[in-house]
Each structure stands twice: as C-alpha cells, then as structure tokens.
Write a protein that holds these residues in place. Structure first.
Motif, short mmCIF file in Angstrom:
data_model
loop_
_atom_site.label_atom_id
_atom_site.label_comp_id
_atom_site.label_asym_id
_atom_site.label_seq_id
_atom_site.Cartn_x
_atom_site.Cartn_y
_atom_site.Cartn_z
N GLY A 189 -24.76 22.01 -5.67
CA GLY A 189 -25.69 22.05 -6.25
C GLY A 189 -26.07 21.83 -7.92
N LEU A 190 -25.08 20.70 -7.88
CA LEU A 190 -24.81 19.68 -9.52
C LEU A 190 -25.87 18.70 -9.48
N GLY A 191 -26.26 18.76 -10.71
CA GLY A 191 -26.31 17.43 -10.52
C GLY A 191 -24.93 16.36 -11.46
N VAL A 192 -25.35 14.46 -11.79
CA VAL A 192 -24.44 14.07 -11.33
C VAL A 192 -25.12 12.51 -12.56
N VAL A 193 -23.71 12.56 -13.12
CA VAL A 193 -24.51 11.28 -14.20
C VAL A 193 -23.50 9.92 -13.89
N SER A 194 -23.94 9.08 -14.33
CA SER A 194 -22.64 7.91 -14.51
C SER A 194 -23.28 6.51 -15.26
N PHE A 195 -22.43 5.45 -15.16
CA PHE A 195 -22.48 4.18 -15.90
C PHE A 195 -22.06 3.06 -15.82
N ALA A 245 -19.51 4.49 -25.01
CA ALA A 245 -20.59 4.38 -24.28
C ALA A 245 -20.55 6.34 -23.24
N ILE A 246 -19.82 6.83 -22.91
CA ILE A 246 -19.02 7.95 -22.65
C ILE A 246 -20.62 8.96 -23.72
N ARG A 247 -20.09 8.73 -25.23
CA ARG A 247 -20.91 9.04 -26.16
C ARG A 247 -22.46 9.20 -25.71
N ALA A 248 -22.28 8.22 -25.78
CA ALA A 248 -24.63 7.45 -25.50
C ALA A 248 -25.01 8.29 -24.72
N VAL A 249 -24.18 8.23 -23.37
CA VAL A 249 -24.42 8.64 -22.35
C VAL A 249 -25.02 10.29 -22.78
N HIS A 250 -23.58 11.05 -22.90
CA HIS A 250 -24.05 12.07 -23.00
C HIS A 250 -25.15 12.40 -24.03
N ASP A 251 -25.33 11.68 -25.32
CA ASP A 251 -26.99 11.95 -25.83
C ASP A 251 -28.21 12.07 -24.89
N ALA A 252 -27.73 11.20 -24.18
CA ALA A 252 -28.88 10.30 -22.90
C ALA A 252 -29.14 11.49 -22.02
N GLU A 253 -28.53 12.27 -22.03
CA GLU A 253 -27.93 12.52 -20.26
C GLU A 253 -27.92 13.89 -20.60
N GLY A 254 -27.52 15.02 -21.58
CA GLY A 254 -26.61 15.71 -21.83
C GLY A 254 -27.91 17.15 -21.95
N PRO A 255 -27.07 18.23 -21.88
CA PRO A 255 -25.86 19.04 -22.37
C PRO A 255 -24.67 18.59 -20.59
N LEU A 256 -24.15 17.92 -20.58
CA LEU A 256 -23.08 18.48 -19.76
C LEU A 256 -21.94 19.51 -19.72
N THR A 257 -21.48 20.05 -17.79
CA THR A 257 -20.45 20.94 -17.71
C THR A 257 -19.71 20.30 -17.55
N ALA A 258 -20.15 19.26 -16.97
CA ALA A 258 -18.17 18.67 -16.50
C ALA A 258 -17.99 17.06 -16.76
N PRO A 286 -32.62 16.93 -11.55
CA PRO A 286 -31.94 16.63 -13.14
C PRO A 286 -32.07 18.48 -14.28
N ARG A 287 -32.41 19.49 -13.52
CA ARG A 287 -32.11 20.76 -13.83
C ARG A 287 -30.57 21.05 -13.60
N ALA A 288 -30.67 20.96 -13.19
CA ALA A 288 -29.11 22.24 -12.37
C ALA A 288 -27.90 20.99 -13.52
N PRO A 289 -26.56 22.02 -13.53
CA PRO A 289 -25.68 21.61 -14.55
C PRO A 289 -25.74 20.05 -13.52
N THR A 290 -25.08 19.40 -14.55
CA THR A 290 -24.84 17.75 -14.94
C THR A 290 -23.21 17.77 -15.31
N VAL A 291 -22.89 16.89 -14.43
CA VAL A 291 -21.06 16.25 -14.53
C VAL A 291 -21.17 14.76 -14.61
#
Length: 288
Positions: A100-106, A127-140, A71-76
């Motif tokens: 070496g990246l973290g990944v989030v999806s929904f 949903a993208i915006r809500a996930v960004h706000d909950a799980e961000g920041p995002l690198t890609a 969860p500390r890695a840059p997140t996609v």
C-alpha cells in the motif's frame, strides 16, 4: 564502484611498485570513470516501463525520476548505488506497492537515463534533496551501497524522513577508496596518498570531502528508525563497516545475511520482506 579492466589493474599494480605517485594519479582518473549506463535487466523491464517519469535538475544535469503506486499513499524513496539505476529495485518496488505504499526513485547523475559524466556521494545527496522537494513528503528512504551512504548523510543533514533502510552501505570516503584499491590490486600502503590526491582534485574544488563523506562520524539521527542490512560475503562494502554504523546509531537494527554478496542481497525474498516490514511498522513512541 568503478569497473577497471584487467589490463588497467595490472598496469596500476606495476606502477605502484616502480612509480607510486604516477600510480596514484592514474588510479584517481580510473576512480571517477562511470562508463556506459547499466542496462535495465530483463526481469526488471515491466516495472521499469510502467513507472511515471519526471525529472529534476542537479548542478545543471537532468536527473530522471520514477514513481510507482498511488501518489496519495505514504511514499518511500529508493536510492541506487554506483553503476546501477532505479530499475534495479523492481522487486522491492512491487512489494512496497503491494503493502500500500507509493515509491519514488531516480537515476543518479551519469547513471541510467540521467545526464552527466561523473558522480560522487555529494551529487547523489543533492539529487536526493531535489527529488524530496519535488516528490515529497517521504515516509522512508531505502539505499543500496553508495546510495545508502548518500541517503544516510542526507538524513544527518536534516532530510525529514522517519525511517531508513541501509543495504550494503559504504561507510564513507575512506571505505570507498579502500575497496577500490583492493579490487584493482594496489597496495594498502598507498591508501592515504590516494585519498589525499582525490580530495585535492575533487570536482568543483569542494574541500574537506574526506571528513564530510563519513557516515560513522556523521550518523543517521537517533530519531530515525534505522535498519542496516549487510551480507557477510560482500566484497564491495566489507562486513566490518556495518557494526560501526550500528554502534553509531543507538536503537538501530542490524540484519546480517550470508552468501548473497553485494548486489544479490537486493533480490533476496527475506531481505525484501524485512525492508517492507521495517518501513511499514509503527514508529516507536517518543518520550517527552
């Protein structure tokens, strides 16, 4: 893209010939049909099961989220398309973790384990915006099909992400309608009538969606490093759309493949490698 059984398609073709207004109304109802959630593929099961799950809420619906890696890695963020789910990206998730990246999806509204009965690009954007706000920041952000359209429009609306990969993107409202009518066998001459009807009856009374859901008219900002992936044999997102998106985003890269179609492109090792390389490459220097 909604699945329409052969008998329904045959009925729509017959109605188109004798009663076009009725054909348009019936087709519009079929257009919104999501149906039962897609199953997790056996090949994706292990990755799906080891995800850390959460949830966000979008317009009263519970949207299930998934996270892999440190969860500390840059997140996609990876965003699935119509009749799909987050687990469909299992192969890419594994490769991103290895880099070496973290990944989030929904799972989008009305998809996978999330609640709801219908979804449009607008719900996917929310949903993208809500996930960004909950799980961000995002690198890609990486999107497929409708997910690529929603992600691209989110970037145009200011989603703070520096890298974008679009795989088999739908270019907009009209492109989605064109593919739907073509796949159910309705004549192209009903395109504008169909689009006008869907726009007038859009859920929630939202207005102007035909012009709003248009990734060519509202392109990804030039500051976002963009990779566009398109297969020449894609029957859902036609290859003619990719050059339009490429031209709309100066500095973007267009990668074309052949023989993979709309969905198998996600599993191709060369495509996965290109996606990972793009999201891990240093960003170009910004000229003051």
């Amino acid at each position: 893209m909604p699945y329409v059984p052969a008998p329904v398609s045959a009925g729509l073709r017959a109605l188109s010939a004798v009663a076009p207004p009725l054909a348009v109304r019936v087709a519009a109802r079929a257009f919104w049909y999501v149906g039962p959630p897609a199953d997790v593929r056996p090949a994706d099961r292990a990755v799906h099961e080891r995800a850390r799950r959460g949830a966000v809420h979008v317009d009263g619906e519970r949207v299930v989220t998934y996270r892999w890696g440190d969860p500390r890695a840059p997140t996609v963020l990876v965003v699935h398309g119509w009749k799909s789910r987050a687990s469909r990206f299992a192969g890419l998730v594994t490769s991103l973790e290895a880099a070496g990246l973290g990944v989030v999806s929904f799972d989008g509204v009305a998809h996978g384990a999330s609640s709801g009965r219908r979804m449009s690009a607008l719900e996917h954007m929310a949903a993208i915006r809500a996930v960004h706000d909950a799980e961000g920041p995002l690198t890609a952000v990486v999107g497929h099909s409708l997910g690529a359209l929603a992600a691209g429009l989110s970037l145009a609306d200011g989603l703070p992400v520096d890298r974008f990969v679009s795989v088999a993107a739908m270019t907009g409202f009209d492109a989605i309608a064109e593919s739907f009518l073509r796949l159910v066998g309705m004549p192209a001459g009903l395109h504008d009538r169909f689009c006008d009807h869907v726009e007038r009856t859009f859920p929630g009374g939202v207005r102007g969606v035909r012009s709003r859901i248009d990734l060519v008219a509202h392109p990804v900002p030039e500051r976002v490093a963009t990779l566009l992936v398109q297969d020449d044999d894609d029957r859902m997102s036609l290859p003619t759309g990719a050059p339009l998106l490429h031209a709309a985003v100066p500095g973007s890269t267009l990668l074309t493949t052949r023989g993979l179609g709309h969905n198998r492109v996600l599993d191709d090792p060369a495509v996965v490698a290109a996606v990972v390389a793009h999201v891990t490459a240093p960003l170009p220097a910004v000229t003051p």
